[in-house]
Design an enzyme around this catalytic site. Structure first.
Site, PDB file in Angstrom:
ATOM      1  N   PHE A   1      -3.706  16.174   4.073  1.00 59.28           N
ATOM      2  CA  PHE A   1      -3.598  15.372   2.550  1.00 59.28           C
ATOM      3  C   PHE A   1      -2.176  15.608   1.916  1.00 59.28           C
ATOM      4  CE2 PHE A   1      -5.609  14.292  -1.600  1.00 59.28           C
ATOM      5  CZ  PHE A   1      -6.319  13.521  -1.538  1.00 59.28           C
TER       6      PHE A   1
ATOM      7  N   GLU B   1       0.708  -0.746  -0.229  1.00 59.65           N
ATOM      8  CA  GLU B   1       0.565   0.328  -0.080  1.00 59.65           C
ATOM      9  C   GLU B   1       1.039   0.987   0.042  1.00 59.65           C
ATOM     10  OE1 GLU B   1      -2.810   1.778  -0.300  1.00 59.65           O
ATOM     11  OE2 GLU B   1      -4.530  -0.241   0.080  1.00 59.65           O
ATOM     12  N   ASP B   2       0.145   2.131  -0.473  1.00 56.95           N
ATOM     13  CA  ASP B   2       1.470   3.688  -0.555  1.00 56.95           C
ATOM     14  C   ASP B   2       0.833   4.052   0.736  1.00 56.95           C
ATOM     15  OD1 ASP B   2      -1.436   4.057  -0.957  1.00 56.95           O
ATOM     16  OD2 ASP B   2      -1.591   5.541  -2.366  1.00 56.95           O
TER      17      ASP B   2
ATOM     18  N   ARG C   1       1.122  12.482  -9.581  1.00 57.95           N
ATOM     19  CA  ARG C   1       1.289  11.342  -8.542  1.00 57.95           C
ATOM     20  C   ARG C   1       3.191  10.970  -9.252  1.00 57.95           C
ATOM     21  NH1 ARG C   1      -2.639   7.252  -7.678  1.00 57.95           N
ATOM     22  NH2 ARG C   1      -4.922   7.537  -9.251  1.00 57.95           N
TER      23      ARG C   1
ATOM     24  N   ASP D   1      -4.746   4.895   5.858  1.00 60.64           N
ATOM     25  CA  ASP D   1      -5.479   6.313   6.659  1.00 60.64           C
ATOM     26  C   ASP D   1      -6.465   5.516   7.781  1.00 60.64           C
ATOM     27  OD1 ASP D   1      -7.134   8.381   7.397  1.00 60.64           O
ATOM     28  OD2 ASP D   1      -6.412   9.395   5.146  1.00 60.64           O
TER      29      ASP D   1
ATOM     30  N   ASP E   1      -2.104  10.703  -5.104  1.00 61.09           N
ATOM     31  CA  ASP E   1      -2.266  11.517  -6.014  1.00 61.09           C
ATOM     32  C   ASP E   1      -3.496  12.071  -5.130  1.00 61.09           C
ATOM     33  OD1 ASP E   1      -5.173  10.858  -7.776  1.00 61.09           O
ATOM     34  OD2 ASP E   1      -4.616   9.090  -6.382  1.00 61.09           O
TER      35      ASP E   1
END
Length: 179
Positions: free
Chosen positions: A151, A98-99, A164, A102, A158
């Protein structure tokens, strides 16, 4: 720096060093085993590409694409599989790449879905973690950085399909998404 970026959190060099550190740990933990990395598209693609080049094991890859954000800055909590795995994961050592984690809702859905396919093992690897936003309890086995509740974009991540390609990770200026 792009004027849409309020602050750079992690430079290219810091990211590169952290990716190597995670890859070394995976290499150590899976000695003598073949690993299947499952990248969650689109955000994890840069992290996964860099990570797999640093892992010193036999590595296979596959991808899933899921949607829970759309063009929002908040997860909707409704997860939709847009692209499923190409091959069976039964009896394989799977690491979900995963990037960012959250709330954890999307990842929980992915984990439950993949566990039903009977892998030999299933672990979670993320570059970025927002533990203060977590709404469910989950174990993250390999983690890069804890990040503030901001954020962020860059390095594959993105906002509305933009940013990105930034080689660093930065905090997106609120003026961009509060228009």
């Amino acid at each position: 720096m792009d004027n849409s970026i309020k602050e750079v959190l992690y430079s290219e060099e810091k990211i590169r060093n952290k990716v190597k550190e995670i890859a070394d740990k995976i290499t150590e933990d899976y000695q003598g085993k073949e690993v299947l990395l499952v990248g969650v598209l689109k955000g994890a693609n840069m992290f996964m590409a860099d990570l797999m080049r640093q892992i010193k094991l036999s590595v296979n890859i596959d991808f899933m694409a899921v949607s829970s954000y759309g063009h929002s800055t908040e997860s909707s909590g409704v997860v939709k599989i847009l692209k499923d795995l190409d091959n069976s994961i039964e009896n394989k050592h799977v690491i979900i790449i995963e990037d960012i984690i959250d709330s954890g809702l999307t990842l929980q859905y992915i984990c439950e879905n993949l566990l039903s396919r009977k892998p030999a093992s299933l672990k979670i690897c993320t570059l970025l973690d927002k533990p203060e936003r977590r709404t469910i309890d989950m174990t993250v086995h390999y983690k890069g950085f804890n990040i503030p509740d901001e954020f962020i974009v860059g390095y594959g991540i993105d906002y509305a399909e933009k940013f990105r390609n930034l080689p660093y990770i930065g905090i997106l200026d609120r003026r961009v998404y509060e228009k």
